[in-house]
Design a protein around this motif. Structure first.
Motif, PDB file in Angstrom:
ATOM      1  N   ASP A 210       0.804  -1.225   0.000  1.00  0.00           N
ATOM      2  CA  ASP A 210       0.000   0.000   0.000  1.00  0.00           C
ATOM      3  C   ASP A 210       0.836   1.273   0.000  1.00  0.00           C
ATOM      4  OD1 ASP A 210      -2.386  -1.349  -0.097  1.00  0.00           O
ATOM      5  OD2 ASP A 210      -2.852  -1.131   2.030  1.00  0.00           O
ATOM      6  N   SER A 211       2.117   1.173   0.365  1.00  0.00           N
ATOM      7  CA  SER A 211       2.954   2.371   0.427  1.00  0.00           C
ATOM      8  C   SER A 211       3.787   2.579  -0.844  1.00  0.00           C
ATOM      9  CB  SER A 211       3.889   2.299   1.641  1.00  0.00           C
ATOM     10  OG  SER A 211       4.854   1.280   1.448  1.00  0.00           O
ATOM     11  N   LYS A 212       3.608   1.710  -1.850  1.00  0.00           N
ATOM     12  CA  LYS A 212       4.448   1.754  -3.043  1.00  0.00           C
ATOM     13  C   LYS A 212       3.649   1.983  -4.316  1.00  0.00           C
ATOM     14  CE  LYS A 212       8.124  -1.377  -1.549  1.00  0.00           C
ATOM     15  NZ  LYS A 212       8.807  -2.630  -1.861  1.00  0.00           N
ATOM     16  N   ALA A 213       4.393   2.339  -5.348  1.00  0.00           N
ATOM     17  CA  ALA A 213       3.900   2.296  -6.722  1.00  0.00           C
ATOM     18  C   ALA A 213       4.625   1.141  -7.398  1.00  0.00           C
ATOM     19  CB  ALA A 213       4.190   3.600  -7.440  1.00  0.00           C
TER      20      ALA A 213
ATOM     21  N   LYS B 119       3.873   7.893  -1.763  1.00  0.00           N
ATOM     22  CA  LYS B 119       4.293   9.298  -1.644  1.00  0.00           C
ATOM     23  C   LYS B 119       3.926  10.091  -2.899  1.00  0.00           C
ATOM     24  CE  LYS B 119       8.005   8.309   1.549  1.00  0.00           C
ATOM     25  NZ  LYS B 119       9.425   8.191   1.771  1.00  0.00           N
ATOM     26  N   VAL B 120       3.661  11.373  -2.714  1.00  0.00           N
ATOM     27  CA  VAL B 120       3.185  12.243  -3.780  1.00  0.00           C
ATOM     28  C   VAL B 120       4.158  12.299  -4.961  1.00  0.00           C
ATOM     29  CG1 VAL B 120       2.528  14.612  -4.356  1.00  0.00           C
ATOM     30  CG2 VAL B 120       1.803  13.625  -2.194  1.00  0.00           C
ATOM     31  N   MET B 121       5.430  12.460  -4.712  1.00  0.00           N
ATOM     32  CA  MET B 121       6.401  12.553  -5.802  1.00  0.00           C
ATOM     33  C   MET B 121       6.473  11.257  -6.615  1.00  0.00           C
ATOM     34  SD  MET B 121       7.487  15.517  -6.229  1.00  0.00           S
ATOM     35  CE  MET B 121       8.792  15.209  -7.397  1.00  0.00           C
ATOM     36  N   ARG B 122       6.353  10.125  -5.941  1.00  0.00           N
ATOM     37  CA  ARG B 122       6.362   8.842  -6.654  1.00  0.00           C
ATOM     38  C   ARG B 122       5.110   8.740  -7.527  1.00  0.00           C
ATOM     39  NH1 ARG B 122      10.135   6.333  -8.435  1.00  0.00           N
ATOM     40  NH2 ARG B 122      11.107   5.805  -6.486  1.00  0.00           N
ATOM     41  N   LYS B 123       3.962   9.143  -7.001  1.00  0.00           N
ATOM     42  CA  LYS B 123       2.725   9.126  -7.788  1.00  0.00           C
ATOM     43  C   LYS B 123       2.884   9.950  -9.058  1.00  0.00           C
ATOM     44  CE  LYS B 123      -0.617   8.786  -4.015  1.00  0.00           C
ATOM     45  NZ  LYS B 123      -1.742   9.446  -3.326  1.00  0.00           N
TER      46      LYS B 123
END
Length: 144
Positions: free
Chosen positions: A57-60, A91-95
């Motif tokens: 859930d914390s990853k892309a 995290k927003v930047m990864r999204k």
């Protein structure tokens, strides 16, 4: 750009596509939180259900899945889907980078019938995906 140069990615892709292999999915994750390099995390033979268990859930992540379904009583079909997973805690930047990196991933995981953007694990339930695959596949004789 995402770095998808790891030869293990292409090997796993060929394995999922092979009729001679039981492997029916692969999962790619970023090497680290700050890296743009994608690596093969794991593969499996348990289809969408097994893949859902592997998603963080914390990853892309990106996944490639062979989905088998019956088109009617006499025939079975196999189609491939590309999953773009952005977990609810990502995290927003990864999204933000995922949309750009998807194009790079498609250069390696080239052949698929359906792209599935998934934000919740329930987005990867078998029945709704099969309905979409049937619609994308053209001929459907069961009213779907």
């Amino acid at each position: 750009m995402a770095d998808v140069s790891d030869p293990k990615i292409d090997e796993a892709y060929q394995d999922v596509r092979s009729d001679k292999s039981e492997t029916n999915w692969l999962l790619l994750d970023y090497e680290t939180d700050r890296s743009d390099k994608l690596v093969l995390t794991t593969t499996g033979t348990g289809g969408l259900d097994e893949l859902r268990e592997q998603l963080d859930d914390s990853k892309a992540s990106f996944a490639y899945v062979r989905v088998q379904y019956a088109n009617d009583k006499e025939s079975k079909r196999e189609k491939f889907i590309l999953v773009i997973w952005i977990g609810p805690g990502c995290k927003v930047m990864r999204k933000a980078k995922v949309s750009v990196h998807t194009a790079d991933v498609k250069q390696v995981l080239r052949t698929f019938s359906l792209e599935v953007p998934a934000r919740e694990k329930d987005d990867l339930k078998y029945d709704p995906i099969v309905i979409k695959l049937r619609k994308a596949g053209g001929a459907s004789y069961d009213g779907v």
